[in-house]
Every structure is written in structure tokens, then in C-alpha cells.
Design a protein around this motif. Structure first.
Motif, PDB file in Angstrom:
ATOM      1  N   ARG A 137       0.826  -1.205   0.000  1.00 31.74           N
ATOM      2  CA  ARG A 137       0.000   0.000   0.000  1.00 31.74           C
ATOM      3  C   ARG A 137       0.868   1.267   0.000  1.00 31.74           C
ATOM      4  O   ARG A 137       0.568   2.228  -0.702  1.00 31.74           O
ATOM      5  N   SER A 138       1.924   1.263   0.785  1.00 31.87           N
ATOM      6  CA  SER A 138       2.747   2.472   0.828  1.00 31.87           C
ATOM      7  C   SER A 138       3.463   2.685  -0.506  1.00 31.87           C
ATOM      8  O   SER A 138       3.648   3.817  -0.949  1.00 31.87           O
ATOM      9  N   VAL A 141       0.796   4.238  -2.818  1.00 34.44           N
ATOM     10  CA  VAL A 141       0.569   5.645  -2.472  1.00 34.44           C
ATOM     11  C   VAL A 141       1.768   6.485  -2.911  1.00 34.44           C
ATOM     12  O   VAL A 141       1.613   7.578  -3.477  1.00 34.44           O
TER      13      VAL A 141
END
Lengths: 212, 96
Positions: A137-138, A141
């Protein structure tokens, strides 16, 4: 945001061409030392994908369109210097064969949408990932943010060159260029994150290649 | 010949090129700003033209002309990107 001939003056042409030529020369020497066999097809696919994706203008607000640039994507996958080389290849072909972007503005287009976009996208991505960790997820993003800012930074650089050239005052060109590209950058961020997500799912090993 | 990941990647790029007639014809960000702020007139035409406006010359159907231009450009850039990396690579490095 390919600059056509006539928008930037001779001193701006000279300076931007010199900077871009120097960056390409350094990028070639760096790639010459660090590229491996596995980079070869990825660099081909990346150049082809970016050219094709740049043809697909999508509508944004107020009768304007934007297209994916791809610089942040190339820089995240292959490193900023190889990103610069890929973007330079795309802009040179677009300029010489497709008359997209002026011949005298080639250096400025490589500087804005190649060098600045690749380095801004790459280092914001790296910064966010090192802050939030290597989780999927990071990384996604980070890819979105890096790609978004790469577009806004390229637009700001274009506005500065227009202002220095006396084409449009900075107080006019900068808010206008940044305003439109804040929106176009959202498309860039979404596409970049989607492609990184696809690569993670299908060929995660490609994300482990040395970034040049 | 075994199908490799990059065959699929290249096919995907060609597929995008085939979608190119669907692109929005509206001016892009810089063009729109140049129109609104009154400096679009400064733009100069290119001194020579090969495939201007992403339409392959001599083809009546605009969509077909755009697709051919897109496919031609995609193939050229694959060849240049692959060829440049092939020339610059070190054989001893990057084996995974």
C-alpha cells in the motif's frame, strides 16, 4: 505539455538544450556501467508503452485534455537516469517523426518532462516508501504521489521557461499551468499506481532490478 | 518460442496504440493555457513534416491513419529502447 517552436527564446533554448544534452551524456555513461540483461526488454517495453500511452488524451475540466507522461513510472521501475534516457528517446521520436514538440524546444521538453519529472517522481516515491515502509500500500501511495508531483513540477518548469522567454508573465503562466496540471497529475498518479500494482502482482522481481 | 513477460508488455503497448482514435481531441494543458492567455499565436509550424498530428499521411480514414501512426511509433520506440539498453548493458550484470 510539449512546447512548440516559438514559445521560448534563444537563451532559454541554449540553456535547456545544454542541460538536457549533459544529462543524457551522463545518463548514458551511468547506464553503460550498470544496465544488465534484464533491463533490456523492460527498457524497450517502457519506451513503447510511454509513447502509446501519451497518445491517449483524456478529458479534464474546462475543455482541456491531458495524457499520461510516464516519466515517474519509468524512473520508479528503472531509476531516474534510465528514466531520462527513455523519456529523451520518446521526445526525440515525437519531435522528429510526429512533429509533436518543437525542434528548438526539444531540450526544454526533455528537461521539463524528462529530467525534472523523472527525478521529482523518483525521489518523492523513494522518500514516501522509506518513511512508510516497503508495504504494497505504501508503494502504491508513493507511486501516486510521485507521479502527481512529477506533472506539477514539469508544468511549473514550463511556466518558468515561458516567463523567462517573455511569452507569458510568471504571475499568469504559473498559476494557469499548475492549475490545469494539478488535475492532469491525478490521472498520471492513478495510471502509475495501477501499472506498479500490475507489475507487483505479475512480475514482482522486476521491482528488484537495480535502479540506474 | 516461449512467451515471455515482455512480449505481453509490448502487446499491451500496441493495444494502447490501437485505442488512440478514442483520445480526447481537446487541447492539452499547455495549449489551453496558451489559448486562454493569448500566446498561442507565437507557435511556429515545424520546418519539415513526416507524420504530423499522429496521422499517417495518405490515408483517408482518420481513425485508421491514427492507429497506423500509433503502431509505427510504438514499434520504433520499442526498437530504440531495447536497442539502446542492449548496446549499453554489461553481460556480467543483472542476471536474475
Amino acid at each position: 505539455m510539449h512546447i512548440p517552436d516559438g514559445f521560448i527564446n534563444v537563451p532559454t533554448v541554449v540553456v535547456t538544450s545544454a542541460v538536457s544534452a549533459g544529462a543524457i551524456a551522463y545518463g548514458v555513461s551511468r547506464a553503460n556501467r550498470r544496465l544488465g540483461e534484464k533491463h533490456v526488454p523492460l527498457m524497450g517495453v517502457m519506451a513503447a508503452f510511454i509513447f502509446a500511452a501519451q497518445m491517449l488524451n483524456f478529458p479534464v475540466a474546462g475543455g482541456t485534455s491531458g495524457h499520461v507522461l510516464g516519466a515517474a513510472l519509468a524512473a520508479i521501475l528503472l531509476g531516474p537516469w534510465v528514466g531520462v534516457l527513455i523519456m529523451a528517446c520518446v521526445f526525440i521520436v515525437q519531435c522528429l517523426i510526429f512533429q509533436d514538440g518543437g525542434l528548438t524546444a526539444l531540450g526544454a521538453n526533455i528537461l521539463n518532462m524528462g529530467i525534472i519529472a523523472c527525478f521529482v517522481g523518483y525521489y518523492l516515491y523513494q522518500g514516501v516508501v522509506s518513511f512508510w515502509g516497503e508495504r504494497r500500500r505504501s508503494q502504491l501511495v508513493a507511486a501516486f504521489l510521485g507521479a502527481w508531483l512529477s506533472i506539477v513540477a514539469a508544468a511549473a518548469a514550463t511556466a518558468i521557461e515561458l516567463a523567462v522567454s517573455g511569452t507569458s508573465p510568471l504571475a499568469v503562466a504559473l498559476p494557469a499551468m499548475a492549475g490545469v496540471h494539478v488535475l492532469i497529475g491525478i490521472g498520471e498518479g492513478l495510471v502509475t499506481a495501477a501499472v506498479i500494482s500490475l507489475v507487483m502482482t505479475t512480475r514482482a522481481d522486476l521491482l528488484q532490478l537495480e535502479r540506474v | 518460442m516461449k512467451l515471455k513477460w515482455w512480449h505481453i508488455g509490448f502487446a499491451l503497448a500496441l493495444f494502447l496504440a490501437i485505442l488512440s482514435p478514442l483520445a480526447s481531441p481537446a487541447p492539452d494543458g499547455l495549449e489551453k493555457v496558451a489559448e486562454d492567455k493569448g500566446f498561442i499565436g507565437r507557435a511556429r509550424e515545424a520546418v519539415f513534416e513526416l507524420i504530423p498530428d499522429y496521422m499517417f499521411p495518405g490515408i483517408g480514414n482518420e481513425a485508421v491513419a491514427t492507429i497506423i501512426a500509433g503502431v509505427v511509433g510504438t514499434i520504433i520506440l520499442f526498437a530504440i529502447g531495447y536497442g539502446l539498453a542492449w548496446l549499453l548493458r554489461s553481460k556480467s550484470r543483472g542476471e536474475v
